[in-house]
Design a protein around this motif. Structure first.
Motif, short mmCIF file in Angstrom:
data_model
loop_
_atom_site.label_atom_id
_atom_site.label_comp_id
_atom_site.label_asym_id
_atom_site.label_seq_id
_atom_site.Cartn_x
_atom_site.Cartn_y
_atom_site.Cartn_z
N LEU A 114 0.86 -1.18 0.00
CA LEU A 114 0.00 0.00 0.00
C LEU A 114 0.90 1.23 0.00
N ASP A 115 0.79 2.05 -1.04
CA ASP A 115 1.58 3.28 -1.15
C ASP A 115 0.71 4.44 -0.71
N THR A 116 1.08 5.08 0.40
CA THR A 116 0.27 6.15 0.96
C THR A 116 0.37 7.43 0.14
N GLU A 117 1.47 7.62 -0.55
CA GLU A 117 1.66 8.85 -1.32
C GLU A 117 0.82 8.85 -2.60
N THR A 118 0.81 7.72 -3.30
CA THR A 118 0.04 7.64 -4.55
C THR A 118 -1.34 7.03 -4.34
N ARG A 119 -1.63 6.60 -3.12
CA ARG A 119 -2.90 5.97 -2.77
C ARG A 119 -3.21 4.79 -3.69
N THR A 120 -2.22 3.94 -3.86
CA THR A 120 -2.39 2.73 -4.67
C THR A 120 -2.11 1.51 -3.82
N VAL A 121 -2.75 0.40 -4.21
CA VAL A 121 -2.58 -0.88 -3.52
C VAL A 121 -2.30 -1.94 -4.58
N ALA A 122 -1.31 -2.78 -4.30
CA ALA A 122 -0.99 -3.88 -5.21
C ALA A 122 -0.89 -5.16 -4.41
N LEU A 123 -1.42 -6.22 -4.98
CA LEU A 123 -1.37 -7.55 -4.37
C LEU A 123 -0.46 -8.40 -5.23
N ARG A 124 0.73 -8.70 -4.71
CA ARG A 124 1.76 -9.44 -5.45
C ARG A 124 2.03 -8.81 -6.81
N GLY A 125 2.10 -7.48 -6.84
CA GLY A 125 2.40 -6.75 -8.06
C GLY A 125 1.20 -6.39 -8.91
N THR A 126 0.03 -6.96 -8.64
CA THR A 126 -1.17 -6.66 -9.41
C THR A 126 -1.94 -5.54 -8.72
#
Length: 150
Positions: free
Chosen positions: A50-62
Motif C-alpha cells: 500500500l503506497d500512501t503517497e500515490t494511494r495505490t494498492v498492489a497484491l503481489r504486483g497486481t
C-alpha cells in the motif's frame, strides 16, 4: 435522509490546517527536505503493498482498484501492525473529520464499516478459513493477520 444527516455532524470551522494534520503521519514517510533522503511511503504485509503517497494498492504486483473508504480502512489496519481496531474507530477513519471522539456512532455506521471490510476482503480474494490480511475479532472489530513467511 434527515436522520442520516443528523448522524453526521458538520465541523463548524474546518480550517485547512486541521484537515491536513492527520496526513503528516510520522510512520507514513515523506521527505526530510529538498535534496534530503526520502523515506518509503509503502506499507507491506504478506504480499500486499500500500503506497500512501500515490494511494495505490498492489497484491503481489497486481494493482487493486479500491474505493476511498476501502483504502482508508486498509491503511489504518496496516498502520496498526496487528492492534485491534474497534468498529467505532474505523467509522471515524471512514467519516474523517466529521466524527470526533465524542460523536455518537450508530449501528448503521458500524454496519457500513462491515460492508466496506467485506468488499475489501472480496477484492483481496481473502480466504475466510485462513485469512492473510484481515482478521475479525468477534464483538470488537478487526486487526491485521500475523505476518507469514513468503
Amino acid at each position: 435522509r434527515i436522520s442520516a444527516m443528523l448522524r453526521r455532524p458538520r465541523v463548524a470551522s474546518g480550517g485547512a490546517g486541521e484537515a491536513a494534520a492527520p496526513a503528516a503521519d510520522p510512520g507514513a514517510g515523506g521527505s526530510s527536505g529538498p535534496g534530503g533522503p526520502r523515506r518509503s511511503t509503502v506499507l507491506q504485509h504478506n504480499g500486499l503493498a500500500l503506497d500512501t503517497e500515490t494511494r495505490t494498492v498492489a497484491l503481489r504486483g497486481t494493482p487493486l482498484g479500491l474505493t476511498r473508504s476501502e483504502f482508508d480502512l486498509l491503511h489504518e489496519l496496516l498502520r496498526g501492525t496487528g492492534a485491534v481496531r474497534t468498529r467505532a474507530d474505523l467509522v471515524r477513519v471512514v467519516r474523517g473529520e466529521y466524527y470526533r471522539e465524542d460523536t455518537y456512532i450508530s449501528e448503521a455506521d458500524e454496519r457500513a464499516v462491515e460492508v466496506h471490510i467485506g468488499n475489501l476482503r472480496r477484492k483481496l480474494r481473502e480466504d475466510p478459513q485462513d485469512p492473510r490480511w484481515l482478521v475479525t475479532v468477534r464483538g470488537v472489530g478487526y486487526r491485521l493477520a500475523p505476518k507469514r513467511a513468503e
